[in-house]
Motif scaffolding. Structure first.
Motif, PDB file in Angstrom:
ATOM      1  N   THR A   1       2.693  -9.321  -1.836  1.00 44.59           N
ATOM      2  CA  THR A   1       1.784 -10.022  -1.100  1.00 44.59           C
ATOM      3  C   THR A   1       2.269 -11.533  -1.095  1.00 44.59           C
ATOM      4  O   THR A   1       2.822 -11.965  -1.780  1.00 44.59           O
ATOM      5  CB  THR A   1       0.227  -9.822  -1.465  1.00 44.59           C
ATOM      6  OG1 THR A   1       0.136 -10.262  -2.743  1.00 44.59           O
ATOM      7  CG2 THR A   1      -0.235  -8.407  -1.421  1.00 44.59           C
TER       8      THR A   1
ATOM      9  N   ARG B   1       0.356  -6.242   3.216  1.00 46.22           N
ATOM     10  CA  ARG B   1       1.167  -7.056   2.354  1.00 46.22           C
ATOM     11  C   ARG B   1       0.204  -8.670   2.461  1.00 46.22           C
ATOM     12  O   ARG B   1       0.983  -9.466   1.626  1.00 46.22           O
ATOM     13  CB  ARG B   1       2.676  -7.234   3.133  1.00 46.22           C
ATOM     14  CG  ARG B   1       3.400  -5.741   2.982  1.00 46.22           C
ATOM     15  CD  ARG B   1       4.585  -5.922   3.470  1.00 46.22           C
ATOM     16  NE  ARG B   1       5.150  -4.666   3.604  1.00 46.22           N
ATOM     17  CZ  ARG B   1       5.552  -3.793   2.644  1.00 46.22           C
ATOM     18  NH1 ARG B   1       5.585  -4.324   1.351  1.00 46.22           N
ATOM     19  NH2 ARG B   1       5.779  -2.422   2.635  1.00 46.22           N
ATOM     20  N   GLN B   2      -0.570  -8.718   3.143  1.00 45.77           N
ATOM     21  CA  GLN B   2      -1.435 -10.104   3.404  1.00 45.77           C
ATOM     22  C   GLN B   2      -0.458 -11.271   3.212  1.00 45.77           C
ATOM     23  O   GLN B   2      -0.433 -12.225   2.350  1.00 45.77           O
ATOM     24  CB  GLN B   2      -2.392 -10.457   2.053  1.00 45.77           C
ATOM     25  CG  GLN B   2      -3.224  -9.039   2.148  1.00 45.77           C
ATOM     26  CD  GLN B   2      -4.564  -9.124   2.930  1.00 45.77           C
ATOM     27  OE1 GLN B   2      -5.191  -9.994   2.839  1.00 45.77           O
ATOM     28  NE2 GLN B   2      -4.584  -8.264   3.841  1.00 45.77           N
TER      29      GLN B   2
ATOM     30  N   SER C   1      -6.046  -9.774   7.790  1.00 49.03           N
ATOM     31  CA  SER C   1      -5.360 -10.701   6.593  1.00 49.03           C
ATOM     32  C   SER C   1      -5.948 -11.974   7.233  1.00 49.03           C
ATOM     33  O   SER C   1      -5.056 -12.764   7.830  1.00 49.03           O
ATOM     34  CB  SER C   1      -4.053 -10.500   6.595  1.00 49.03           C
ATOM     35  OG  SER C   1      -3.502 -11.346   5.688  1.00 49.03           O
TER      36      SER C   1
END
Length: 254
Positions: free
Chosen positions: A77, A125-126, A163
């Motif tokens: 991330t 994966r922010q 996100s």
């Protein structure tokens, strides 16, 4: 010669029904009329609601393995992601940005519909930032400009919702130059590039993103993609990427 439409036939049949003496025969004939009308309505509805354009990218055989490769990568991330089609895929973003952790999520031939299908890989994966460049292949496939812009809106909306801390940069579609050798002719639609780029800012204004107009960066005196910065009038070369990334840095986006 008398020409009979479906409506004419139904009227004649209904008239015949009321001249039939038995109630049983009336019921049978009425059922036939109703079924015929329903079939006609369904056929008409199907015709008017058919797909008016293709929603599959130019090279689907490349899309599937590349998307599978993305999903198989470890989830890390907080990285920067470049998201788009072949123009993104070709770019060596780690070297260009000086950040070797940058993630390349470009797929050659991809369109806005393809990006929408693979957003889970982005959201999980922010990322700290997403740089989106998409739409030229949609134009090449004659997908309407408003559909392209609305799909980009949907992409931004989904990333923002999934996100919230991600900074999203929507980059304008790049210019073209059909006079360059080996230019793929089905992309010779610069009017659509200009139109999509023109309507995007207003569509994106209410959203949590930044519109980045990179279109003017690589223009020549004829307001086309400068031959010095392109491989084929569509894709940019190394020098083109360097000018592009330098601009992103000067604006404080990178």
């Amino acid at each position: 010669m008398v020409k009979y439409t479906l409506c004419n036939v139904l009227v004649i049949t209904v008239s015949f029904i009321f001249n039939v003496k038995t109630a049983y025969m009336k019921k049978i004939l009425l059922f036939v009329v109703l079924f015929s009308g329903l079939f006609a309505f369904s056929s008409k509805a199907q015709l008017t609601n058919q797909k008016l354009f293709d929603t599959i990218g130019f090279i689907p055989e490349h899309y599937a393995p590349r998307a599978a490769k993305f999903q198989a990568e470890p989830i890390v991330t907080g990285r920067i992601i470049f998201l788009g089609n072949s123009i993104t895929e070709i770019g060596n973003w780690g070297k260009l940005t000086g950040d070797t952790t940058v993630i390349n999520r470009g797929i050659g031939g991809d369109i806005t519909f393809g990006v929408l299908k693979r957003l889970d890989d982005i959201i999980v994966r922010q990322p700290s930032k997403v740089f989106l460049l998409i739409g030229i292949n949609d134009i090449g496939k004659d997908i309407p400009d408003t559909v392209i812009a609305d799909n980009i809106r949907k992409i931004v909306t989904r990333i923002s919702q999934g996100s919230p801390s991600t900074k999203i940069y929507v980059q304008s579609i790049l210019p073209l130059n059909p006079d360059v050798p080996n230019f793929p002719q089905h992309y010779d639609k610069e009017a659509h590039v200009l139109h999509v780029d023109a309507i995007l800012p207003a569509i994106l204004a209410p959203l949590n993103c930044t519109f980045v107009n990179i279109f003017p960066l690589l223009l020549d005196s004829k307001q086309r993609l400068d031959a010095r910065y392109t491989l084929d009038g569509l894709h940019v070369n190394q020098k083109g990427y360097e000018i592009w990334v330098d601009y992103l840095k000067k604006q404080g986006y990178l």
